[in-house]
Design a protein around this motif. Structure first.
Motif, short mmCIF file in Angstrom:
data_model
loop_
_atom_site.label_atom_id
_atom_site.label_comp_id
_atom_site.label_asym_id
_atom_site.label_seq_id
_atom_site.Cartn_x
_atom_site.Cartn_y
_atom_site.Cartn_z
N SER A 7 12.42 -11.40 -14.35
CA SER A 7 13.81 -11.18 -13.94
C SER A 7 14.54 -10.33 -14.97
O SER A 7 14.11 -10.23 -16.13
N ASP A 8 15.63 -9.71 -14.54
CA ASP A 8 16.54 -9.03 -15.46
C ASP A 8 15.83 -8.08 -16.43
O ASP A 8 15.84 -8.28 -17.64
N ILE A 9 15.24 -7.08 -15.84
CA ILE A 9 14.48 -6.08 -16.60
C ILE A 9 15.43 -5.06 -17.23
O ILE A 9 15.22 -4.60 -18.35
N HIS A 10 16.44 -4.68 -16.46
CA HIS A 10 17.53 -3.85 -16.98
C HIS A 10 17.08 -2.54 -17.62
O HIS A 10 17.52 -2.18 -18.71
N GLY A 11 16.17 -1.86 -16.94
CA GLY A 11 15.80 -0.52 -17.38
C GLY A 11 15.08 -0.47 -18.71
O GLY A 11 15.03 0.59 -19.34
N GLY A 34 15.38 -9.83 -9.72
CA GLY A 34 16.47 -8.86 -9.64
C GLY A 34 17.02 -8.36 -10.97
O GLY A 34 16.60 -8.79 -12.04
N ASP A 35 17.97 -7.42 -10.87
CA ASP A 35 18.47 -6.64 -12.00
C ASP A 35 17.33 -5.86 -12.68
O ASP A 35 17.05 -6.02 -13.87
N VAL A 36 16.71 -5.03 -11.88
CA VAL A 36 15.67 -4.13 -12.41
C VAL A 36 16.33 -3.04 -13.25
O VAL A 36 15.75 -2.57 -14.22
N ASN A 61 23.16 -8.20 -9.33
CA ASN A 61 24.48 -7.58 -9.36
C ASN A 61 24.45 -6.19 -9.99
O ASN A 61 25.16 -5.28 -9.56
N HIS A 62 23.62 -6.00 -11.02
CA HIS A 62 23.56 -4.67 -11.65
C HIS A 62 22.89 -3.63 -10.77
O HIS A 62 23.25 -2.45 -10.81
N ASP A 63 21.90 -4.07 -9.97
CA ASP A 63 21.28 -3.15 -9.02
C ASP A 63 22.32 -2.70 -8.00
O ASP A 63 22.44 -1.51 -7.70
N GLY A 146 17.68 -16.16 -11.71
CA GLY A 146 17.72 -15.27 -12.88
C GLY A 146 19.16 -15.17 -13.35
O GLY A 146 19.86 -16.17 -13.43
N HIS A 147 19.58 -13.92 -13.68
CA HIS A 147 20.99 -13.55 -13.87
C HIS A 147 21.59 -13.94 -15.22
O HIS A 147 22.33 -13.17 -15.81
N SER A 148 21.31 -15.15 -15.75
CA SER A 148 21.95 -15.56 -17.00
C SER A 148 21.21 -15.04 -18.23
O SER A 148 21.74 -15.07 -19.33
N HIS A 149 19.96 -14.58 -18.05
CA HIS A 149 19.13 -14.11 -19.17
C HIS A 149 18.77 -15.23 -20.13
O HIS A 149 18.44 -14.96 -21.29
N VAL A 150 18.88 -16.47 -19.69
CA VAL A 150 18.56 -17.63 -20.53
C VAL A 150 17.51 -18.46 -19.81
O VAL A 150 17.74 -18.91 -18.68
ZN ZN Z 1 20.92 -9.29 -15.58
#
Ligand code: ZN
Length: 241
Positions: A7-11, A34-36, A61-63, A146-150
């Motif tokens: 999750s939360d790869i963020h580029g 999500g949040d690739v 949300n970032h996608d 995902g989403h919280s990065h924790v």
């Molecule tokens: Zn994220």
């Protein structure tokens, strides 16, 4: 079956590649929550890798912000700047693939959300209260968010909620409870451990294991600075915050 949940790869391509190298040969499927894209400098490459490797992928949300489908006024200054940069950077194929994704999905034995069942795009599961609410609003044995990065593991046996933060090497027995699991973030961990996070779910041993992989943080930081993205987005990666 063995599933790698990311999750939360963020580029962050270096982090994604490090995780997939660790996953290779060990897992039958890759599920992405999500949040690739967003924050990081390699959005198109990360989309191309995830769409090739993942059997399930959600949007975050970032996608949606990068696609222009979400108002970014709720984003912090750096996140908003990165979302606009990412939106300009996305290729046509990558954009079309992201457009096709939903923030929630269901698979055999699992319900998947980017945020939470209450709000799959925006809601953070960061308290026991919201974790319990999420478990009570779902029916699958495993609820993935995902989403919280924790990284989190919270189990509900029908009477008691147990668990909490899930640092590296945390293991849970899947049959002991219904579980809400957050694998943590591949590309921008925020639990104090800068290593890329992923979760291994093993259907045969009936265990889930929280994994961390070191990656070339300096490489990702240099890319962020070279592309003119906010420097704080590079600095935080060294600390996992
Ligand atoms: Zn994220």
């Amino acid at each position: 079956m063995r599933i790698a949940v990311i999750s939360d790869i963020h580029g962050n391509l270096a982090a994604l590649e490090a995780v997939l190298a660790a996953v290779a040969g060990r897992c039958d499927q890759v599920w992405c929550l999500g949040d690739v894209v967003g924050y990081g400098a390699r959005p198109n490459e990360c989309v191309d890798v995830v769409r090739t490797r993942a059997t399930v992928a959600l949007c975050g949300n970032h996608d949606l912000a990068a696609l222009g489908r979400l108002d970014t006024t709720d984003f912090s200054g750096d996140a908003g700047a990165a979302a606009r940069w990412t939106g300009n950077e996305l290729g046509a194929e990558e954009r079309a693939w992201l457009e096709s994704l939903s923030p929630l999905a269901a698979r055999d034995g699992a319900q998947l959300f980017h945020g939470s069942p209450r709000d799959p795009v925006w809601d953070y599961v960061l308290s026991e209260e919201v974790a319990l609410e999420s478990l009570l609003a779902t029916t699958a044995p495993i609820v993935l968010v995902g989403h919280s990065h924790v990284a989190l593991a919270l189990g509900w046996d029908g009477e008691e909620l147990a668990g909490g933060l899930a640092p590296a090497e945390t293991e849970v027995e899947l049959d002991r409870a219904r579980w809400l699991l957050n694998p943590g973030s591949v590309g921008q961990p925020r639990d104090g451990d800068p290593r890329a996070a992923w979760l291994l779910i093993d259907d045969e041993t009936r265990r889930a294991s929280f994994m961390r992989v070191p990656y070339a943080v300096a490489e990702t930081q240099a890319e962020i600075r070279e592309r003119g993205l906010p420097p704080a987005l590079a600095a935080r990666l060294a600390h996992g915050i």
